[in-house]
Design a protein around this motif. Structure first.
Motif, PDB file in Angstrom:
ATOM      1  N   UNK A  97       0.825  -1.202   0.000  1.00 31.50           N
ATOM      2  CA  UNK A  97       0.000   0.000   0.000  1.00 31.50           C
ATOM      3  C   UNK A  97       0.863   1.257   0.000  1.00 31.50           C
ATOM      4  N   UNK A  98       1.977   1.190   0.750  1.00 38.18           N
ATOM      5  CA  UNK A  98       2.872   2.334   0.773  1.00 38.18           C
ATOM      6  C   UNK A  98       3.470   2.555  -0.607  1.00 38.18           C
ATOM      7  N   UNK A  99       3.838   1.431  -1.274  1.00 38.12           N
ATOM      8  CA  UNK A  99       4.418   1.557  -2.609  1.00 38.12           C
ATOM      9  C   UNK A  99       3.411   2.062  -3.612  1.00 38.12           C
ATOM     10  N   UNK A 100       2.136   1.668  -3.406  1.00 36.91           N
ATOM     11  CA  UNK A 100       1.113   2.080  -4.362  1.00 36.91           C
ATOM     12  C   UNK A 100       0.920   3.588  -4.346  1.00 36.91           C
ATOM     13  N   UNK A 101       1.276   4.240  -3.236  1.00 35.72           N
ATOM     14  CA  UNK A 101       1.120   5.682  -3.169  1.00 35.72           C
ATOM     15  C   UNK A 101       2.363   6.420  -3.621  1.00 35.72           C
ATOM     16  N   UNK A 102       3.345   5.697  -4.080  1.00 34.37           N
ATOM     17  CA  UNK A 102       4.611   6.306  -4.465  1.00 34.37           C
ATOM     18  C   UNK A 102       4.540   6.937  -5.836  1.00 34.37           C
ATOM     19  N   UNK A 103       5.620   7.676  -6.151  1.00 33.57           N
ATOM     20  CA  UNK A 103       5.692   8.329  -7.451  1.00 33.57           C
ATOM     21  C   UNK A 103       5.795   7.321  -8.573  1.00 33.57           C
ATOM     22  N   UNK A 104       6.284   6.094  -8.255  1.00 28.29           N
ATOM     23  CA  UNK A 104       6.413   5.070  -9.286  1.00 28.29           C
ATOM     24  C   UNK A 104       5.053   4.740  -9.891  1.00 28.29           C
ATOM     25  N   UNK A 162      -2.594  12.008  -4.354  1.00 33.79           N
ATOM     26  CA  UNK A 162      -2.674  12.597  -3.014  1.00 33.79           C
ATOM     27  C   UNK A 162      -4.018  12.298  -2.363  1.00 33.79           C
ATOM     28  N   UNK A 163      -5.087  12.357  -3.181  1.00 36.56           N
ATOM     29  CA  UNK A 163      -6.435  12.149  -2.654  1.00 36.56           C
ATOM     30  C   UNK A 163      -6.765  10.673  -2.443  1.00 36.56           C
ATOM     31  N   UNK A 164      -6.019   9.769  -3.129  1.00 41.42           N
ATOM     32  CA  UNK A 164      -6.321   8.334  -3.071  1.00 41.42           C
ATOM     33  C   UNK A 164      -5.087   7.549  -2.628  1.00 41.42           C
ATOM     34  N   UNK A 165      -4.533   7.831  -1.459  1.00 41.16           N
ATOM     35  CA  UNK A 165      -3.321   7.128  -1.009  1.00 41.16           C
ATOM     36  C   UNK A 165      -3.564   5.638  -0.842  1.00 41.16           C
ATOM     37  N   UNK A 166      -2.598   4.846  -1.302  1.00 36.14           N
ATOM     38  CA  UNK A 166      -2.717   3.400  -1.144  1.00 36.14           C
ATOM     39  C   UNK A 166      -3.494   2.696  -2.232  1.00 36.14           C
ATOM     40  N   UNK A 167      -4.080   3.466  -3.180  1.00 35.35           N
ATOM     41  CA  UNK A 167      -4.840   2.841  -4.255  1.00 35.35           C
ATOM     42  C   UNK A 167      -3.897   2.279  -5.319  1.00 35.35           C
ATOM     43  N   UNK A 168      -4.245   1.131  -5.943  1.00 32.71           N
ATOM     44  CA  UNK A 168      -3.403   0.557  -6.995  1.00 32.71           C
ATOM     45  C   UNK A 168      -3.460   1.391  -8.273  1.00 32.71           C
ATOM     46  N   UNK A 169      -2.541   1.132  -9.176  1.00 32.08           N
ATOM     47  CA  UNK A 169      -2.475   1.897 -10.428  1.00 32.08           C
ATOM     48  C   UNK A 169      -3.755   1.767 -11.240  1.00 32.08           C
ATOM     49  N   UNK A 170      -4.421   0.598 -11.175  1.00 31.98           N
ATOM     50  CA  UNK A 170      -5.648   0.409 -11.944  1.00 31.98           C
ATOM     51  C   UNK A 170      -6.735   1.393 -11.509  1.00 31.98           C
TER      52      UNK A 170
END
Length: 201
Positions: free
Chosen positions: A145-152, A180-188
């Protein structure tokens, strides 16, 4: 059997892409997480699954082995074909879908287009013991979840939007605000939200 494609990305659509290999363009259907990693003009490798039916041959593309393996596992459920399996992966990342199935969360699974109450319950019943390998442990899930909110992840979504024809100037601010508004959401999920906003402009 075509196991993978490696070549230049010629086109990225909303539900498919085309990669040229040795002068031949291969079109494959894919979910947003896979399409988000593709950009026109760049060289990419995509894992594939070839489905042969009476009405033709269809290629399905995946960014990683887990997604492809879960795609095959899902089709072990009676009445669940490749199109619905891909729809499942379009809504949930493999690890998240596995967690929902293993946890018996049929109601949440029903949020997938085309999956009703009976199908969701059937997925839980028939796959509960088969998806443990895909579901992350709590510590792994927190890291994911932390990675999903990253710039990557944001970069993946921006690349996908560029591949769909949007300009970086128009796409990047939307994606960064949504991240910023959807932290932790996957790229999809981020890609769907960005397409929804950009489509209204």
């Amino acid at each position: 059997m075509i196991d993978s494609l490696y070549g230049e990305v010629l086109h990225v659509g909303l539900d498919h892409a085309v990669i040229e290999c040795a002068g031949v363009g291969y079109r494959f259907s894919a979910a947003p997480p896979t399409l988000a990693r593709l950009a026109r003009g760049e060289t990419r490798r995509v894992l594939t699954s070839m489905v042969v039916k009476d009405d033709g041959v269809t290629l399905y593309g995946f960014a990683d082995a887990d997604a492809r393996e879960l795609f095959h596992t899902l089709q072990g459920v009676s009445g669940l074909g490749p199109k619905l399996a891909l729809a499942c992966l379009a809504v949930f990342e493999p690890a998240e879908l596995a967690r929902l199935i293993a946890g018996g969360e049929a109601k949440t699974i029903q949020s997938i287009p085309g999956v009703g109450k009976k199908m969701a319950e059937r997925m839980v019943l028939e796959l509960k013991d088969k998806v443990a390998g895909y579901a992350p442990q709590p510590s792994d899930r927190a890291a994911a979840q932390q990675g999903a909110g990253s710039s990557f992840v944001s970069e993946q979504v921006v690349e996908a939007l560029l591949g769909l024809g949007f300009t970086e100037r128009g796409a990047r601010p939307v994606v960064e605000k949504l991240a910023e508004d959807m932290p932790g959401e996957p790229s999809s999920a981020l890609l769907r939200a960005a397409l929804s906003q950009l489509g209204k402009r």
